[in-house]
Write a protein that holds these residues in place. Structure first.
Motif, short mmCIF file in Angstrom:
data_model
loop_
_atom_site.label_atom_id
_atom_site.label_comp_id
_atom_site.label_asym_id
_atom_site.label_seq_id
_atom_site.Cartn_x
_atom_site.Cartn_y
_atom_site.Cartn_z
N SER A 1 0.82 -1.22 0.00
CA SER A 1 0.00 0.00 0.00
C SER A 1 0.85 1.27 0.00
CB SER A 1 -0.91 0.01 1.23
OG SER A 1 -0.13 0.02 2.41
N ASP A 2 2.17 1.11 -0.05
CA ASP A 2 3.09 2.25 0.00
C ASP A 2 3.59 2.63 -1.39
OD1 ASP A 2 2.98 2.25 2.81
OD2 ASP A 2 4.60 0.77 2.93
N TRP A 3 3.76 3.92 -1.60
CA TRP A 3 4.28 4.43 -2.86
C TRP A 3 5.80 4.44 -2.82
CZ3 TRP A 3 1.51 5.01 -7.09
CH2 TRP A 3 0.14 5.21 -6.97
N ARG A 4 6.41 4.14 -3.95
CA ARG A 4 7.86 4.21 -4.11
C ARG A 4 8.17 4.94 -5.41
NH1 ARG A 4 7.55 3.19 0.45
NH2 ARG A 4 8.45 1.44 1.57
N PHE A 5 9.36 5.57 -5.45
CA PHE A 5 9.75 6.40 -6.58
C PHE A 5 11.17 6.04 -6.99
CE2 PHE A 5 6.91 8.50 -3.69
CZ PHE A 5 5.89 8.94 -4.52
N ASN A 6 11.34 5.73 -8.26
CA ASN A 6 12.67 5.45 -8.79
C ASN A 6 13.39 6.78 -8.98
OD1 ASN A 6 14.65 5.24 -11.05
ND2 ASN A 6 14.10 3.07 -10.86
N THR A 7 14.58 6.89 -8.43
CA THR A 7 15.33 8.15 -8.46
C THR A 7 15.60 8.61 -9.88
OG1 THR A 7 16.38 7.52 -6.38
CG2 THR A 7 17.41 9.30 -7.61
N GLU A 8 16.02 7.70 -10.74
CA GLU A 8 16.32 8.06 -12.13
C GLU A 8 15.07 8.54 -12.86
OE1 GLU A 8 18.19 4.69 -13.86
OE2 GLU A 8 19.90 4.77 -12.50
N THR A 9 13.96 7.86 -12.64
CA THR A 9 12.70 8.25 -13.29
C THR A 9 12.23 9.62 -12.81
OG1 THR A 9 12.12 5.92 -13.39
CG2 THR A 9 10.36 7.49 -13.80
N VAL A 10 12.39 9.87 -11.52
CA VAL A 10 12.00 11.18 -10.96
C VAL A 10 12.88 12.28 -11.55
CG1 VAL A 10 11.93 12.58 -8.86
CG2 VAL A 10 11.01 10.25 -8.85
N ASN A 11 14.17 12.01 -11.69
CA ASN A 11 15.07 13.00 -12.30
C ASN A 11 14.69 13.28 -13.75
OD1 ASN A 11 16.68 13.57 -10.07
ND2 ASN A 11 18.01 11.83 -10.46
N GLU A 12 14.33 12.24 -14.51
CA GLU A 12 13.87 12.43 -15.89
C GLU A 12 12.58 13.25 -15.92
OE1 GLU A 12 13.47 8.53 -17.46
OE2 GLU A 12 15.63 8.13 -17.38
N TRP A 13 11.66 12.96 -15.00
CA TRP A 13 10.40 13.69 -14.90
C TRP A 13 10.67 15.17 -14.62
CZ3 TRP A 13 8.39 15.91 -10.30
CH2 TRP A 13 7.09 16.37 -10.39
#
Length: 100
Positions: free
Chosen positions: A80-92
């Motif tokens: 139920s927890d959200w996670r964020f890929n660092t590389e994907t967030v940087n691209e975003w």
């Protein structure tokens, strides 16, 4: 205690503090303990939690959740927890900056 042992420990602690301060400046003041920094790997973890992402973006947690609700933030769930890929967030972030 043996003088050489005390000297060794003092030098080790001094080097560790210097290394920690260098890492803090490298990662822009992010709290390395909270950011998942692993001293053995020498890099920050590649996945962030909501709190870590909020610290990284310097926004409130509710802002992260609002972006999730509008489907404008790349993320995935672990249970139920959200996670964020660092590389994907940087691209975003780069895509968002290039639009402005």
């Amino acid at each position: 205690m043996n003088f050489l042992f005390v000297t060794f420990v003092a030098n080790y602690v001094d080097e560790a503090c210097t290394y920690r301060n260098r890492l803090r400046s490298t990662f822009g003041g992010i709290d390395l303990k909270k950011s998942g920094f692993d001293a053995n790997r020498g890099t920050p973890s590649r996945v962030m939690t909501v709190n870590e992402l909020a610290d990284f973006l310097r926004v409130h947690r509710s802002t992260v959740y609002r972006l999730l609700k509008s489907n404008s933030l790349p993320a995935f769930r672990v249970g139920s927890d959200w996670r964020f890929n660092t590389e994907t967030v940087n691209e975003w972030m780069n895509r968002k900056q290039s639009r402005n």
